[in-house]
Design an enzyme around this catalytic site. Structure first.
Site, PDB file in Angstrom:
ATOM      1  N   ASP A   9      17.261  -9.178 109.710  1.00  0.00           N
ATOM      2  CA  ASP A   9      17.941  -7.944 109.674  1.00  0.00           C
ATOM      3  C   ASP A   9      18.942  -8.014 109.021  1.00  0.00           C
ATOM      4  O   ASP A   9      20.127  -7.367 109.233  1.00  0.00           O
ATOM      5  CB  ASP A   9      18.245  -7.416 111.278  1.00  0.00           C
ATOM      6  N   THR A  31      41.521  30.410 105.090  1.00  0.00           N
ATOM      7  CA  THR A  31      42.829  29.825 105.367  1.00  0.00           C
ATOM      8  C   THR A  31      43.110  29.815 106.687  1.00  0.00           C
ATOM      9  O   THR A  31      43.739  30.377 107.271  1.00  0.00           O
ATOM     10  CB  THR A  31      43.905  30.924 104.790  1.00  0.00           C
ATOM     11  N   ASP A  77      13.721   1.690 114.713  1.00  0.00           N
ATOM     12  CA  ASP A  77      14.460   2.873 114.696  1.00  0.00           C
ATOM     13  C   ASP A  77      15.286   2.842 113.500  1.00  0.00           C
ATOM     14  O   ASP A  77      15.407   1.624 112.786  1.00  0.00           O
ATOM     15  CB  ASP A  77      15.601   3.133 115.838  1.00  0.00           C
ATOM     16  N   SER A 109      27.058  -6.389 111.519  1.00  0.00           N
ATOM     17  CA  SER A 109      26.719  -6.522 112.892  1.00  0.00           C
ATOM     18  C   SER A 109      25.693  -6.442 113.352  1.00  0.00           C
ATOM     19  O   SER A 109      24.890  -5.503 113.449  1.00  0.00           O
ATOM     20  CB  SER A 109      27.814  -5.696 113.876  1.00  0.00           C
ATOM     21  N   HIS A 138      45.640  31.363 111.690  1.00  0.00           N
ATOM     22  CA  HIS A 138      46.043  31.834 110.360  1.00  0.00           C
ATOM     23  C   HIS A 138      46.927  30.907 109.673  1.00  0.00           C
ATOM     24  O   HIS A 138      48.079  30.771 110.253  1.00  0.00           O
ATOM     25  CB  HIS A 138      46.546  33.138 110.350  1.00  0.00           C
ATOM     26  N   ASP A 170      16.007  -1.724 106.441  1.00  0.00           N
ATOM     27  CA  ASP A 170      16.770  -1.710 107.611  1.00  0.00           C
ATOM     28  C   ASP A 170      16.096  -0.931 108.761  1.00  0.00           C
ATOM     29  O   ASP A 170      16.262   0.238 108.754  1.00  0.00           O
ATOM     30  CB  ASP A 170      18.254  -1.539 107.493  1.00  0.00           C
ATOM     31  N   HIS A 180      13.798  -4.221 114.915  1.00  0.00           N
ATOM     32  CA  HIS A 180      13.743  -2.752 115.395  1.00  0.00           C
ATOM     33  C   HIS A 180      13.171  -1.902 114.617  1.00  0.00           C
ATOM     34  O   HIS A 180      12.986  -1.963 113.380  1.00  0.00           O
ATOM     35  CB  HIS A 180      15.451  -2.310 115.481  1.00  0.00           C
ATOM     36  N   ARG A 224      35.118  -3.872 112.392  1.00  0.00           N
ATOM     37  CA  ARG A 224      34.313  -5.092 112.511  1.00  0.00           C
ATOM     38  C   ARG A 224      35.213  -6.241 112.747  1.00  0.00           C
ATOM     39  O   ARG A 224      36.581  -6.508 112.316  1.00  0.00           O
ATOM     40  CB  ARG A 224      33.840  -5.389 110.765  1.00  0.00           C
ATOM     41  N   GLU A 234      18.618  -0.063 118.061  1.00  0.00           N
ATOM     42  CA  GLU A 234      19.486  -0.951 117.629  1.00  0.00           C
ATOM     43  C   GLU A 234      20.456  -0.068 116.464  1.00  0.00           C
ATOM     44  O   GLU A 234      21.681  -0.605 116.482  1.00  0.00           O
ATOM     45  CB  GLU A 234      18.883  -1.844 116.418  1.00  0.00           C
ATOM     46  N   GLU A 235      20.118   1.030 116.130  1.00  0.00           N
ATOM     47  CA  GLU A 235      20.978   1.785 115.154  1.00  0.00           C
ATOM     48  C   GLU A 235      21.923   2.513 116.270  1.00  0.00           C
ATOM     49  O   GLU A 235      22.807   3.199 115.630  1.00  0.00           O
ATOM     50  CB  GLU A 235      20.369   2.556 114.339  1.00  0.00           C
TER      51      GLU A 235
END
Length: 462
Positions: free
Chosen positions: A184, A319, A87, A403, A217, A124, A85, A332, A157-158
């Protein structure tokens, strides 16, 4: 050998071409880089044409294009399909880079004494897929291309490879090959080469917790109205117990448990805990109880917050009691978890633990299936022999925590186990500031890929 002679004679050009590719900020996640992503696709197309591919085309998709190229020297010979890839991940935060992320520089490091290329995408995956282009060029120029070769280099891919599945399903005949090569991933070290045989899948979620109809507030309303950031933090914290075990009901139901023998073999890979901690500048590791660090990142599922925001984050003080809080959360996954099922379990549980003082939204962003590939196939044996030829040591089969969703897709739709032929290192700062890739890794990768073609032809001719 003629191929290696050609590589050595053209080292400066091969390196400079990669640097030119790295200068293109092809960040697929950010629309402001849209023109650059297309520019990177054109760069890949032109590189394949110059290297000797007969057919090269930019295949449009609803998103970013897929660059396809091929060189068929003999339809009766074996065919190798290369995936990569072009990208890259966003480079933010830019201020944490020692040099601009899209102005590559080469610097010597303790791990890379010959020099490393510091740039987003260097490891990568631009530096790794471009090795195939240069290995192909070297084999063509030397008249030593022993197999047919096809290239499929994508630009999403990303961001989840949303359009790749449709392309693969619609182009099975075009993509038909005897083996698929993917670089990769990473290897253990230059002294201990390895080949990845397992990857985790992923379910990526985005959540929103909303309280009042406007920012309030914090003095007037604090203590009487729910603070969405506080609530979100409590909800996230409750998703793991004291043993770092994920509390989502049903989350572990389909987790594939390894046998004691399999776990023992996995832990035979060279690993120094003190060195690991030193590299990361941490005093102790952290993770699921009763599992080693190798097991935690290779065979166990996780749940991690990748980003969290809300309220006032500018200079000085304000605040404010914010009306909304957000988080990006990734899980994952391991065999046999299905990311669609896990996403649904997550959503149901997240909504169930929300107090009545807030409302929540959950969106499944993207995901992918985990994969385990064979270490006894002809393709793996060829990769093993090629690495032993160039590194002088037989590679170790390992499981990696990252992955690559398309691995399971290729297994299902193209009927082939991809060879996860990575040459980066886990210290290369992938997805982080100061990402880099060793110059030596780059050139040894080119030589090893050429060796793979020779070994694959040799083994399949038997």
């Amino acid at each position: 050998m003629a191929v290696n002679d050609f590589i050595r004679d053209n080292k400066d050009r091969f390196l400079n071409e990669l640097l030119d590719l790295l200068r293109i900020p092809s960040v697929s996640a950010d629309p402001k880089f849209k023109k650059d992503v297309f520019a990177a696709a054109n760069f890949v197309k032109e590189s394949l044409e110059k290297a000797g591919a007969d057919t090269v085309e930019i295949c449009e998709t609803p998103g970013y294009p897929i660059v396809y190229g091929e060189k068929i020297i003999d339809p009766t010979l074996q065919t190798v399909l290369v995936y990569g890839h072009y990208d890259v991940q966003p480079a933010d935060p830019y201020e944490l880079w020692d040099s601009p992320p899209f102005e590559p520089v080469i610097k010597k490091t303790k791990i890379h004494p010959e020099g490393a290329i510091f740039a987003r995408g260097s490891a990568d995956d631009k530096g790794q897929f471009y090795m195939y282009v240069k290995a192909f060029e070297a084999m063509m120029a030397s008249g030593d291309l022993p197999c047919n070769v096809k290239f499929m280099i994508e630009g999403e891919e990303e961001v989840g490879s949303d359009n790749l599945e449709k392309f693969v399903i619609e182009n099975k005949e075009k993509l038909k090959a005897d083996v698929i090569l993917i670089s990769d991933t990473h290897m253990i070290s230059m002294q201990d080469p390895s080949i990845t045989v397992g990857l985790r899948g992923m379910a990526y979620m985005e959540v929103e917790v909303r309280g009042s109809n406007r920012d309030l507030h914090s003095g007037t309303y604090g203590g009487a109205v729910a603070n969405p950031i506080n609530v979100l933090c409590d909800m996230i914290a409750s998703m793991k117990d004291e043993n770092d075990h994920i509390t989502i009901p049903g989350f572990y139901d389909k987790v594939q448990e390894l046998t004691a023998a399999q776990r023992e073999r996995l832990n035979e890979a060279p690993f120094d805990l003190n060195e690991y901690q030193d590299k990361l500048d941490i005093e102790a590791v952290h993770g699921e109880k009763d599992y080693t660090t190798i097991e935690r990142v290779g065979i166990r599922p996780t749940l991690d917050v990748n980003g969290i925001w809300g309220g006032y984050i500018g200079e000085g003080a304000k605040t404010v009691l914010p009306s909304k809080a957000h988080a990006k959360i990734s899980m994952r996954l391991v065999p046999d978890q299905d990311w669609h099922e896990i996403s649904e379990l997550f959503e149901n549980y997240f909504k169930s633990i929300a107090p009545k003082s807030v409302k929540v939204k959950v969106r499944a962003h993207h995901g992918g299936a985990p994969a385990v590939v064979s270490d006894s196939s002809v393709g793996y044996k060829a990769a093993e022999a090629a690495m032993e030829e160039t590194f002088g040591k037989r590679p170790i089969p390992t499981r990696e925590g990252g992955s690559i969703p398309i691995v399971a897709l290729f297994q299902k739709e193209l009927g082939s186990d991809p060879i996860l032929f990575g040459f980066g290192l886990d210290t290369d700062a992938l997805h982080s500031p100061n990402e880099h890739y060793g110059v030596k890794n780059y050139f040894m990768g080119i030589e090893t890929i050429a060796a793979f073609f020779r070994q694959f032809r040799k083994l399949t001719d038997k």
